[in-house]
Design an enzyme around this catalytic site. Structure first.
Site, PDB file in Angstrom:
ATOM      1  N   LYS A 162       0.829  -1.170   0.074  1.00 13.96           N
ATOM      2  CA  LYS A 162       0.268  -0.079  -0.089  1.00 13.96           C
ATOM      3  C   LYS A 162       1.084   1.478  -0.219  1.00 13.96           C
ATOM      4  CE  LYS A 162      -4.308  -1.509   0.102  1.00 13.96           C
ATOM      5  NZ  LYS A 162      -5.437  -1.461  -0.578  1.00 13.96           N
ATOM      6  N   LYS A 264     -13.714  -8.623  -8.496  1.00 13.96           N
ATOM      7  CA  LYS A 264     -14.586  -8.328  -7.471  1.00 13.96           C
ATOM      8  C   LYS A 264     -15.802  -8.582  -7.548  1.00 13.96           C
ATOM      9  CE  LYS A 264     -12.633  -5.034  -4.128  1.00 13.96           C
ATOM     10  NZ  LYS A 264     -11.058  -4.244  -5.001  1.00 13.96           N
TER      11      LYS A 264
END
Length: 357
Positions: A162, A264
């Site tokens: 991240k 997703k």
């Protein structure tokens, strides 16, 4: 249609581009088709799907529809709701999480009736295992390196780091440190969650091009298609995730805005839709990767089947069980040596979820 609501706390709050998440609330549904019951999960994720209240409303409408009692095992698993009446499909049109639950339950029932796994319904030759990535948070360089080494020692061959919370210099230092620690055989990704403007993203790519990044995920805000398109071809592939919550995949592919799309199933509206989107992406020269939305066991397992139905898929974001403090049942898809074995029983996981709803 039977339903059961649940709430699962996370081990630690999860920071996303849409805010912090401390728990996951969802609804399990049980739907009978041709005398066989299947189980599906709806776990909305704010910013990617409808709210939990809107999800409940959509499922209420489906449960009240007279047609729900007459559903049959699906003819085409890649379009499970193609023949469903409008009384079922209309309430689900703007509720992808609710749609995911209904579609998953029908596919589960169909797989059980045909004695085939969900992956085998979705593809002729599904993979037996799916590689996964480990996600490393926005910790300082030393902590990030330690976490990277732990993941690689556990057999993971792909790391996602991240970035975008601190300065660009800090992120470059962290990524360089990780690359130096794990070597060139480990795939390295960076995920900015839409944090940068165009100038910062260009500077990031220039600084990171020598690190052999597999891709840079969502460097710009979700709606900036032209900005993402302009970043391509500069030495680092561009992946889009949050953008798929803002606009249809066809618009992204038509704008040549991505080298990779992060799919997703919960946000796309079901396993069948996710596989169809993956095929469209491949046809356009764009690679698909499958991730969960930090789901409970039923949806997480269904996502593993989706990934297995996509040939030669890159490591996927399916190692999310440890994000949850508890789960609804024992994990049917544990991570071992950097991969997940695809359940080969009928439906999503045989009878593993029967007692949940």
């Amino acid at each position: 249609m039977n339903r059961h609501e649940f709430s699962l706390d996370l081990v630690a709050p999860l920071s996303t581009a849409r805010g912090r998440i401390e728990r996951r609330e969802g609804v399990l549904v049980g739907i009978g088709a041709d005398g066989v019951r299947g189980v599906g999960e709806a776990t909305p994720l704010p910013g990617w799907t409808e709210s939990i209240d809107d999800c409940r409303t959509a499922l209420d409408a489906v449960a009240d529809a007279d047609a729900i009692g007459g559903l049959r095992a699906v003819d085409d698993p890649r379009e499970p709701l193609a023949d469903a009446p409008a009384a079922i499909t209309d309430p689900l049109a703007d509720a992808p999480a609710a749609r995911h639950a209904v579609e998953s339950a029908l596919l589960d029932a169909t797989g059980r009736r045909r004695d085939r796994s969900l992956a085998a319904l979705l593809a002729d030759r599904p993979a037996a295992t799916v590689p996964v990535n480990a996600t490393l948070g926005d910790a300082p360089a030393a902590e990030t390196v330690a976490a990277a080494i732990d993941a690689v020692d556990a057999g993971v061959a792909c790391l996602k780091v991240k970035v975008g919370v601190g300065s660009l210099d800090r992120d470059v230092t962290r990524l360089r440190s990780v690359r130096a620690a794990v070597g060139s055989d480990v795939a390295l990704r960076a995920d900015a969650n839409g944090a940068w403007d165009r100038e910062t993203a260009r500077e990031a790519i220039e600084a990171l091009a020598t690190l052999d990044l597999a891709y840079l995920e969502q460097p710009l805000p979700a709606t900036d298609l032209s900005g993402h398109a302009a970043l391509r071809g500069r030495g680092v592939d561009i992946a889009l995730d949050e953008t798929l919550a803002e606009m249809p995949p066809a618009a992204i592919l038509g704008a040549d805005a991505a080298d990779v799309v992060v799919l997703k199933p919960m946000a796309l509206g079901g396993p069948g839709r996710a596989v169809r989107t993956a095929r469209s992406a491949r046809a356009a020269g764009v690679d698909p990767v499958v991730t969960t939305t930090v789901d409970a066991a039923p949806a997480r397992t269904a996502a593993v089947h989706v990934a297995a139905a996509i040939p030669e898929i890159r490591p996927c974001g399916l190692a999310t069980r440890d994000t949850l403090a508890t789960d609804l049942c024992p994990d049917p898809v544990p991570v071992e040596d950097g991969a997940v074995a695809v359940p080969d029983g009928p439906g999503v996981a045989g009878s593993a979820f029967d007692d949940l709803v």
